[in-house]
Scaffold this motif. Sequence first.
Motif, PDB file in Angstrom:
ATOM      1  N   TYR A 102       3.953 -28.246 -20.273  1.00  0.00           N
ATOM      2  CA  TYR A 102       4.860 -27.635 -19.420  1.00  0.00           C
ATOM      3  C   TYR A 102       4.452 -26.185 -18.746  1.00  0.00           C
ATOM      4  O   TYR A 102       5.268 -25.636 -18.029  1.00  0.00           O
ATOM      5  N   THR A 244      14.669 -29.325  -7.242  1.00  0.00           N
ATOM      6  CA  THR A 244      15.353 -28.482  -8.199  1.00  0.00           C
ATOM      7  C   THR A 244      15.915 -29.011  -9.160  1.00  0.00           C
ATOM      8  O   THR A 244      16.101 -28.960 -10.366  1.00  0.00           O
ATOM      9  N   MET A 247      14.058 -31.621 -11.485  1.00  0.00           N
ATOM     10  CA  MET A 247      13.535 -30.789 -12.636  1.00  0.00           C
ATOM     11  C   MET A 247      14.288 -30.355 -13.519  1.00  0.00           C
ATOM     12  O   MET A 247      13.889 -30.360 -14.864  1.00  0.00           O
ATOM     13  N   SER A 284       9.805 -23.553 -15.849  1.00  0.00           N
ATOM     14  CA  SER A 284       9.667 -24.698 -15.251  1.00  0.00           C
ATOM     15  C   SER A 284      10.890 -25.167 -14.369  1.00  0.00           C
ATOM     16  O   SER A 284      11.032 -25.536 -13.069  1.00  0.00           O
TER      17      SER A 284
END
Length: 301
Positions: A102, A244, A247, A284
């Motif tokens: 990640y 977004t 994620m 992230s």
Amino acid sequence: MTPVKQKIVATSGILTTALVWGLMWYPFRSLNAQGVSVPMASLATYLVTIAAGLALFFKVYRRQFHFEPVLVLLTLLFGWCNFSYTMAVAEGQVMRVLLLFYLSPLWTALWSWLLLHEHLTRRGWAVVGLSLLGCGVFIYRPELFAGELPLTHRYEWLALSGGMAFALGNVISRRSHGIPVPVKSATVWFGVALIGAFSLLQSGDLPRMLEIPAESWLVLSILGVVLLCTSVVSQYGLSIIPATQAMTLMLMELVFAAVSAYLLAGERMSAQEWLGGALIAGASLLSGGMSRPGNKPQPTP
């Protein structure tokens, strides 16, 4: 289908993808313990995925596929990304593998700057800073000051290189506007199968594919179909849900992996690892809108 139902289905697809990849370590580790090595399992699984994918989407590929040299590079990058991840989780601590993987937003910023001449936004610099800080906290130990390497296990380097390959593949994929998404998705399947076959050829274990027992083939076939379904539903979800939000949902993979690793393998993380992991996950989470286009027009490869 109404927009609300579309969003519910898309959200479910992303969460399903996170669940699958959060649990994927267990069957590969179990198969490895039974004598079906990761290269053997990877080759068998993705051969099933390729066969099922071609059967289901043959008309799509016949209509949309046209060869471009960049497909070879994408096949190698995405193939190594998935293969190295599977190798790493089969032999190492699951959460260390995931968190090192990640770090990909950090590598995305680097590759975007080098290849696309994009400039980091303030959010982009924040992501880079958080990633570096989280990585530093995560891997720190006093022996580093004595000149030891920051990563001491093979699986850690596999996870790190997989994240770098994933980031580079995504950046190159962004430049390749003319290649349809289904074709790009297929590069993953062929890439993993190709690298698995190459690894077995190098070790001389390719003939051992014929020794895989029937019950293991059943598991491998189920995994192949699951991975095909996952790639389809995730692509659908990403086409509906903003990046977004997607994620944020994908970060549930860390939760699923942490819980499953604790319950099924008894793996625990230290407070230091949790802190470093939280910083990496936070980076992230902020990775959308990291950069803005450079001043130079970019040629199409």
